[in-house]
Design a protein around this motif. Structure first.
Motif, PDB file in Angstrom:
ATOM      1  N   ALA A 184       6.828 -16.752  42.521  1.00 45.66           N
ATOM      2  CA  ALA A 184       5.601 -17.248  41.916  1.00 45.66           C
ATOM      3  C   ALA A 184       4.786 -16.106  41.329  1.00 45.66           C
ATOM      4  CB  ALA A 184       4.777 -18.017  42.950  1.00 45.66           C
ATOM      5  N   GLU A 243       2.839 -13.137  36.666  1.00 43.43           N
ATOM      6  CA  GLU A 243       2.695 -11.901  35.906  1.00 43.43           C
ATOM      7  C   GLU A 243       3.251 -12.089  34.491  1.00 43.43           C
ATOM      8  OE1 GLU A 243       1.017  -9.444  36.975  1.00 43.43           O
ATOM      9  OE2 GLU A 243       0.862  -9.871  39.107  1.00 43.43           O
ATOM     10  N   ALA A 244       4.415 -12.743  34.432  1.00 46.79           N
ATOM     11  CA  ALA A 244       5.001 -12.967  33.114  1.00 46.79           C
ATOM     12  C   ALA A 244       4.149 -13.917  32.297  1.00 46.79           C
ATOM     13  CB  ALA A 244       6.420 -13.514  33.277  1.00 46.79           C
ATOM     14  N   ALA A 245       3.622 -14.899  32.938  1.00 47.49           N
ATOM     15  CA  ALA A 245       2.797 -15.865  32.225  1.00 47.49           C
ATOM     16  C   ALA A 245       1.512 -15.227  31.713  1.00 47.49           C
ATOM     17  CB  ALA A 245       2.486 -17.054  33.151  1.00 47.49           C
ATOM     18  N   PHE A 305       9.593 -23.069  37.902  1.00 45.04           N
ATOM     19  CA  PHE A 305       8.599 -22.578  36.957  1.00 45.04           C
ATOM     20  C   PHE A 305       9.141 -22.704  35.548  1.00 45.04           C
ATOM     21  CE2 PHE A 305       5.556 -20.932  39.914  1.00 45.04           C
ATOM     22  CZ  PHE A 305       6.297 -20.593  41.039  1.00 45.04           C
ATOM     23  N   ARG A 306       8.270 -22.871  34.612  1.00 44.99           N
ATOM     24  CA  ARG A 306       8.648 -23.006  33.217  1.00 44.99           C
ATOM     25  C   ARG A 306       8.999 -21.631  32.682  1.00 44.99           C
ATOM     26  NH1 ARG A 306       6.232 -21.644  29.005  1.00 44.99           N
ATOM     27  NH2 ARG A 306       4.312 -21.171  30.127  1.00 44.99           N
ATOM     28  N   ARG A 312      -2.063 -21.706  28.953  1.00 45.82           N
ATOM     29  CA  ARG A 312      -1.273 -20.879  29.888  1.00 45.82           C
ATOM     30  C   ARG A 312      -2.148 -20.426  31.060  1.00 45.82           C
ATOM     31  NH1 ARG A 312       1.712 -23.085  27.542  1.00 45.82           N
ATOM     32  NH2 ARG A 312       3.405 -22.369  26.213  1.00 45.82           N
ATOM     33  N   THR A 329      13.522 -17.822  38.216  1.00 46.06           N
ATOM     34  CA  THR A 329      12.844 -18.486  39.316  1.00 46.06           C
ATOM     35  C   THR A 329      13.236 -19.948  39.326  1.00 46.06           C
ATOM     36  OG1 THR A 329      10.951 -18.939  37.877  1.00 46.06           O
ATOM     37  CG2 THR A 329      10.849 -16.946  39.222  1.00 46.06           C
ATOM     38  N   GLU A 379      -2.372 -23.114  33.450  1.00 46.38           N
ATOM     39  CA  GLU A 379      -1.110 -23.255  34.185  1.00 46.38           C
ATOM     40  C   GLU A 379      -0.964 -22.131  35.208  1.00 46.38           C
ATOM     41  OE1 GLU A 379       2.236 -23.126  31.652  1.00 46.38           O
ATOM     42  OE2 GLU A 379       3.621 -23.978  33.134  1.00 46.38           O
ATOM     43  N   LEU A 437       5.575 -14.003  22.588  1.00 44.53           N
ATOM     44  CA  LEU A 437       5.639 -12.604  22.972  1.00 44.53           C
ATOM     45  C   LEU A 437       6.223 -11.772  21.832  1.00 44.53           C
ATOM     46  CD1 LEU A 437       7.042 -13.180  26.569  1.00 44.53           C
ATOM     47  CD2 LEU A 437       4.709 -12.561  25.952  1.00 44.53           C
ATOM     48  N   TRP A 451       6.444 -14.907  38.161  1.00 41.84           N
ATOM     49  CA  TRP A 451       6.192 -15.827  37.049  1.00 41.84           C
ATOM     50  C   TRP A 451       4.765 -15.699  36.561  1.00 41.84           C
ATOM     51  CZ3 TRP A 451       2.915 -19.604  35.612  1.00 41.84           C
ATOM     52  CH2 TRP A 451       3.260 -20.355  34.499  1.00 41.84           C
ATOM     53  N   MET A 480       9.304 -18.769  29.841  1.00 41.65           N
ATOM     54  CA  MET A 480       8.341 -18.317  28.833  1.00 41.65           C
ATOM     55  C   MET A 480       8.734 -18.788  27.433  1.00 41.65           C
ATOM     56  SD  MET A 480       6.107 -16.543  30.578  1.00 41.65           S
ATOM     57  CE  MET A 480       6.290 -17.790  31.792  1.00 41.65           C
ATOM     58  N   GLU A 510       2.441 -13.660  28.626  1.00 46.03           N
ATOM     59  CA  GLU A 510       2.632 -14.653  27.568  1.00 46.03           C
ATOM     60  C   GLU A 510       1.281 -15.128  27.043  1.00 46.03           C
ATOM     61  OE1 GLU A 510       4.105 -18.386  28.828  1.00 46.03           O
ATOM     62  OE2 GLU A 510       5.149 -18.800  26.944  1.00 46.03           O
ATOM     63  N   PHE A 560       6.891  -8.629  29.101  1.00 44.48           N
ATOM     64  CA  PHE A 560       8.008  -9.127  29.892  1.00 44.48           C
ATOM     65  C   PHE A 560       8.010 -10.642  29.919  1.00 44.48           C
ATOM     66  CE2 PHE A 560       4.750  -7.307  32.737  1.00 44.48           C
ATOM     67  CZ  PHE A 560       4.237  -8.454  33.312  1.00 44.48           C
ATOM     68  N   LEU A 561       9.209 -11.111  30.145  1.00 44.79           N
ATOM     69  CA  LEU A 561       9.488 -12.536  30.168  1.00 44.79           C
ATOM     70  C   LEU A 561       9.476 -13.031  31.613  1.00 44.79           C
ATOM     71  CD1 LEU A 561      12.611 -12.233  27.852  1.00 44.79           C
ATOM     72  CD2 LEU A 561      10.250 -12.664  27.149  1.00 44.79           C
ATOM     73  N   SER A 562       9.545 -14.335  31.732  1.00 50.65           N
ATOM     74  CA  SER A 562       9.564 -14.882  33.084  1.00 50.65           C
ATOM     75  C   SER A 562      10.853 -14.489  33.788  1.00 50.65           C
ATOM     76  CB  SER A 562       9.464 -16.402  33.022  1.00 50.65           C
ATOM     77  OG  SER A 562      10.569 -16.919  32.287  1.00 50.65           O
ATOM     78  N   PRO A 563      10.764 -14.265  35.053  1.00 49.16           N
ATOM     79  CA  PRO A 563      11.970 -13.897  35.802  1.00 49.16           C
ATOM     80  C   PRO A 563      12.807 -15.129  36.123  1.00 49.16           C
ATOM     81  CG  PRO A 563      10.108 -14.058  37.280  1.00 49.16           C
ATOM     82  CD  PRO A 563       9.578 -14.333  35.893  1.00 49.16           C
ATOM     83  N   GLU A 600       0.241 -22.674  43.903  1.00 52.81           N
ATOM     84  CA  GLU A 600       1.590 -22.736  44.472  1.00 52.81           C
ATOM     85  C   GLU A 600       1.933 -21.433  45.188  1.00 52.81           C
ATOM     86  OE1 GLU A 600       3.478 -25.298  44.485  1.00 52.81           O
ATOM     87  OE2 GLU A 600       5.430 -24.513  45.049  1.00 52.81           O
ATOM     88  N   ASN A 602      -0.355 -22.497  39.210  1.00 59.44           N
ATOM     89  CA  ASN A 602       0.754 -21.865  39.925  1.00 59.44           C
ATOM     90  C   ASN A 602       0.283 -20.836  40.948  1.00 59.44           C
ATOM     91  OD1 ASN A 602       2.860 -23.310  38.804  1.00 59.44           O
ATOM     92  ND2 ASN A 602       2.997 -21.951  37.023  1.00 59.44           N
ATOM     93  N   ASN A 620      10.829 -10.000  33.926  1.00 61.81           N
ATOM     94  CA  ASN A 620      10.043  -9.400  35.005  1.00 61.81           C
ATOM     95  C   ASN A 620      10.733  -9.634  36.349  1.00 61.81           C
ATOM     96  OD1 ASN A 620       8.016  -8.145  36.375  1.00 61.81           O
ATOM     97  ND2 ASN A 620       6.702  -9.920  36.469  1.00 61.81           N
TER      98      ASN A 620
END
Lengths: 620, 373
Positions: free
Chosen positions: A115, A120-122, B194-195, A141, B191, A144, B202, A118, B197, A125, B186-189, A151, A148, B159
């Motif tokens: 979580a 951090e990535a979000a 989770f949605r 975002r 997981t 969202e 980006l 995600w 990216m 984004e 960075f992109l979503s890892p 979560e 999360n 990530n």
């Protein structure tokens, strides 16, 4: 296994060691693993709690920063500090704690880390959308992300709860272990009390109490109560000690009894010796008178006189040996000691056909000692030699006594022609109670050694080719030796009427002695009156004070001491002219202060008596 | 020998004879699989060559072996089933997460394509067949510098353990070469729940920084998205991808590389490397109808390494590990599809790297300058 004291001590030691081993094993098996488990469980949990909280705070900060960035005006987007850079999550918590957390907690932590990653990535984004002008997208975002984050918090909380439960379980396990340990400690105490209590009880019952009884028994016997032996209520070594002590006590008691018998016999002998002196006095006096009167019987009288002298010397030497007078250390001639010793024991050799030879050094220096002690030593050595030769089968039985001088030492050697002393016995001959004879205490050589060492000398067993040889020595003295008390003075009889006109009272309960002494004095011109007892003597003295008095010591009605005191009270001058004639000079009361030249020992030489009377008359 | 002696000796001889004829049951080893569903094709092929070995394969292809939480859970279940070794996981993130379980419980882990340094560092039971991300990242940076002459580079990466490892290696090498990192996102890892990216946002933001080249530390899906976006913007900026982009989805249509024309991808393996690789690729394609990617090749080799150890008599994790360590030392290196294997620091150091280029719908070598091993 025998329950001896030694074995008991081994058992006590084993019990103690076993107790310690149980203690250590309990600690190792229960306490140590319990502590290790808690350490292993709780230590990393603390780190997890701290880092999770830190991570959660960091995420919140970044979300807030994103919120500001998203809602910032376009002009502020590129200005420094510009776009916040979210942190990268690569599951450090999972890497650090995944192996120590329980599986369920690790999974929740992994979901939390997912979580965070995600989020951090979000955030990145959302920032990108804002940069390219999609503000609406960025806000979506952000919303969202906030959802999360909830979560994330859910998984984080569950991970913490599971970790905490692990900690609680660890604590409960630890409490359980501590409870077990508490029971163990109680068990240790009970076991220790039982073990040490048993040791104390067993030691008290089988060691200390018996030792105390043994000590009491030994103390009772040491105090002189030999009525009963130490009772045998012991076991093991203590029983051995008690039995050996009883055996030793019996042996000592037997020997003491025999010694007492010997002492009593000696005392009886001394008493008899004194009684012998009276008849010997009569025999000697009559023989002296008969020999002095000349005639055809003079030779016979000389023989009688000589034998009487010899008998008197024997009696006196025996009395001195059995009941020696007060020890008087004086210069002593060892040659005289040899002669006196041979006088005492020579008849035994003669009776058994054993030859005695003497080699006396005429220039022997004197030694400082009591002559009677040295005679005792020599008689002991001669007695041992006699015992060996008497029982031996040597065809040539001979003892040689030699006096010698070596440097500052003066000594004597007794060499017998017997079988000699075995090598295994040589080291023990001077040990107390050691004897190779059937009779005797085994103390002779030991006592002799003690006597000689007391005077600075010693005794030794010589190494000789044949027979046995004992030598004793003392340091030489600078003083001249005095004559042996038993030396016979052969003074010339006085001739003529030496005592003409003198009145002399002779008091003795023995008529024969009175008669001999009176005849001797009358022959010298004295007027002699005799008394059979002390009362009569006082009456004669009162009726007509004499010039001198010859007084026996032991008289039935009033003894010589009583007479002397009464005379001294009335006529001190006359008291100084009283001469005691006694068979037991040692019975004189030293408090009277009677000089030695006024004490004559029976059987007294008539010439010596005359000399003594002459001296007192001259002094008076 | 009398009658009495015979009564004693004969039964004894009979007993010995019977016993010598008896066979002891051979001990079997349990090997776990924690791989992508698409890699089971490589497993099936590899298993054919190990049918004579006493191996029981333990697997559940429905499990997500890449997300950390599910990877942990699956690892625990494999360990509970007393496997002595596991081939997997698929991604660096899943491999690193599961390594905690395997190392705690003493299970040998052999990861086919995990480049994360966190996998082998400090984990005595975890082995990898490909170089680590710092080596790969340096190779990527060297390429963009020497081959593409880029002076400003934009980084996009996942990530997670994989992407961050690539990023660290790239940034370090670019700094050394004085090539500026113009943008970094960075992109979503990987997981669960989770949605993913929207990589286009980006990428659009990164392109605003006018990079000379884009370095992508992502997977095939992101690579396709980047390629599609750049085509829409009619941008010819070069894109250089890490090895993760050379891991295809299991569905055949997803293996269509036409839309990725001109994309460069780091390869640890290629079917055009040598005859062995070509033979494997032909055999795989003949069986399944499509060409294998490097993940399937390394999965095949990982299984081969396990089989080689079991054939040599290894039955326990200790024995398997000892066998891997002995390769190239006390016994010859293992010859696999991707080359010869021998391990140093629990990572196969002989695996070659080169730069691939998708050309005419196919990924082949580009013969780049400064290509690593």
């Amino acid at each position: 296994m025998k329950y001896t004291v030694r074995n008991r001590l081994v058992v006590y030691g084993a019990a103690g060691v076993g107790y310690l081993l149980v203690l250590v094993a309990s600690l190792a098996l229960v306490a140590v693993p319990a502590v290790e488990t808690v350490d292993r469980s709780l230590a990393p949990l603390q780190g997890v709690f701290v880092e999770i909280a830190e991570r959660d705070r960091q995420v919140l900060d970044e979300i807030e920063a994103l919120d500001r960035y998203v809602h910032a005006p376009d002009s502020a987007l590129r200005a420094p500090p510009g776009r916040p850079v979210p942190s990268r999550a690569v599951s450090p918590l999972l890497s650090n704690y995944g192996s120590v957390l329980p599986p369920a907690a690790s999974r929740e932590l992994a979901r939390a880390e997912d979580a965070v990653a995600w989020i951090e990535a979000a955030i990145g984004e959302a920032m990108a959308l804002r940069e390219i002008g999609d503000r609406r997208g960025a806000e979506d975002r952000l919303a969202e992300i906030r959802r999360n984050r909830a979560e994330l918090q859910r998984h984080t909380t569950r991970a913490l709860v599971l970790a905490l439960e692990t900690g609680i379980e660890a604590r409960q396990a630890f409490r359980g272990s501590m409870a077990t340990l508490s029971w163990l400690v109680i068990g240790w105490i009970v076991l220790g009390a039982a073990v040490w209590g048993w040791i104390a009880y067993d030691a008290a019952r089988h060691v200390f109490v018996p030792v105390g009884r043994l000590e009491a028994g030994i103390s009772r016997i040491a105090a002189g109560d030999w009525s009963e032996p130490i009772p045998g209520h012991f076991s093991g070594e203590l029983l051995t000690v008690a039995n050996q002590f009883n055996l030793m006590t019996d042996t000592l008691r037997e020997r003491a009894g025999r010694h007492a018998q010997m002492a009593t016999a000696g005392e009886l002998l001394a008493g008899m010796a004194h009684e012998l002196n009276n008849p010997l006095q009569a025999i000697r006096g009559i023989a002296e008178l008969g020999h002095g009167s000349g005639g055809s019987s003079a030779k016979d009288w000389a023989v009688v006189l000589e034998q009487a002298r010899r008998a008197a010397k024997l009696v006196n030497d025996l009395v001195r040996f059995v009941r020696p007078p007060v020890r008087r250390v004086a210069p002593v001639d060892l040659n005289d000691v040899v002669r006196d010793g041979l006088n005492l024991i020579g008849f035994q050799y003669q009776a058994d056909g054993i030859t005695i030879e003497t080699e006396l050094d005429p220039r022997l220096p004197p030694v400082q000692a009591d002559a009677n002690d040295l005679v005792q030593v020599l008689v002991n050595l001669l007695g041992n030699a006699h015992a060996v030769l008497q029982n031996g089968q040597s065809s040539r039985r001979k003892v040689t006594v030699r006096t010698w001088t070596l440097g500052d030492r003066v000594g004597a050697t007794v060499h017998d022609s017997g079988p000699g002393v075995p090598e295994d016995v040589r080291e023990r001959v001077f040990n107390p109670f050691f004897s190779t004879k059937d009779r005797g205490f085994g103390l002779g050589l030991s006592v002799a050694r003690d006597i000689l060492r007391g005077y600075g000398g010693d005794v030794a067993l010589d190494r000789v080719r044949d027979g046995a040889s004992f030598s004793f020595w003392l340091p030489a003295s600078d003083e001249a030796a005095v004559a042996s008390p038993s030396a016979v003075a052969h003074a010339q009889p006085a001739k003529g009427e030496v005592f003409k006109g003198r009145r002399i009272v002779v008091a003795d309960d023995e008529e024969a002695i009175r008669s001999v002494l009176a005849r001797c004095l009358e022959r010298d011109g004295a007027e002699v009156r005799t008394a059979a007892g002390g009362v009569m003597a006082l009456e004669l003295i009162r009726q007509q004070p004499p010039d001198a008095v010859l007084l026996d010591l032991r008289m039935p009605d009033l003894d010589g001491t009583g007479v002397y005191r009464r005379v001294r009270q009335v006529d001190p001058d006359l008291a100084r002219r009283i001469i005691f004639v006694t068979g037991d000079p040692s019975a004189m009361d030293p408090a009277l202060g009677i000089p030695a030249d006024r004490i004559l020992s029976k059987p007294v030489e008539l010439t010596a008596m005359r000399d003594a009377v002459r001296r007192v008359l001259a002094a008076g | 020998m009398g009658r009495r002696g015979c009564r004693l000796v004969l039964p004894l001889i009979a007993a010995i004879t019977v016993c010598s004829g008896c066979r002891q049951p051979e001990s079997r080893v349990r090997i776990g699989l924690a791989i992508e569903p698409g890699w089971y094709a490589a497993f099936a092929l590899a298993r054919e060559g190990m049918a004579d070995l006493p191996i029981d394969w333990i697997a559940d292809s429905s499990r997500n072996v890449n997300a950390a939480a599910s990877a942990l859970q699956y690892a625990e279940s494999l360990a509970d089933q007393r496997v002595v070794a596991v081939v997997g996981h698929s991604s660096s993130r899943g491999s690193v997460a599961a390594s905690a379980v395997y190392n705690r419980r003493g299970v040998l882990q052999l990861a086919p394509v995990a480049t994360s340094r966190a996998l082998t560092g400090g984990n005595p039971w975890s082995y990898a067949l490909v170089p680590d991300d710092s080596v790969e990242g340096a190779f990527l940076a060297a390429y963009v510098d020497t081959a593409l002459k880029a002076r400003r580079v934009a980084l996009l990466y996942h990530n997670d353990e994989f992407g961050v490892g690539i990023r660290d290696g790239v940034v370090a090498e670019l700094e050394r070469r004085r090539v500026r990192v113009a943008d970094e996102r960075f992109l979503s890892p990987v997981t669960e729940g989770f949605r993913d990216m929207e990589i286009t946002a980006l990428l659009a933001a990164a392109l605003n920084r006018r990079p000379d080249a884009i370095i992508l530390g992502a997977r095939m899906m992101e690579t396709r998205a980047v390629a599609a976006y750049l085509r829409r913007r009619r941008t010819t900026i070069p894109v250089v991808c890490s090895d993760g982009s050379y891991v295809f989805a299991p569905r055949v249509p997803d293996r269509d590389l036409t839309m990725l024309e001109g994309i460069r991808i780091v390869r640890f393996w290629g079917h055009d490397r040598d005859s062995v690789a070509a033979a494997f690729a032909d055999r795989f394609k003949a069986r399944y109808g499509y060409a294998p990617d490097q993940a399937e090749a390394f999965t095949y080799d990982a299984l081969g390494l396990i089989g080689d150890a079991v054939r040599a008599g290894a039955r326990t994790p200790e024995e398997l590990r000892s066998h891997l360590e002995s390769l190239g030392r006390t016994r010859p290196a293992y010859r696999g599809i991707a080359g010869e294997y021998q391990f140093s620091g629990r990572r196969a150091f002989a695996t070659r790297m080169d730069m691939g280029l998708i050309r005419d719908g196919r990924l082949g070598a580009v013969n780049p300058a400064g290509a690593g091993r």
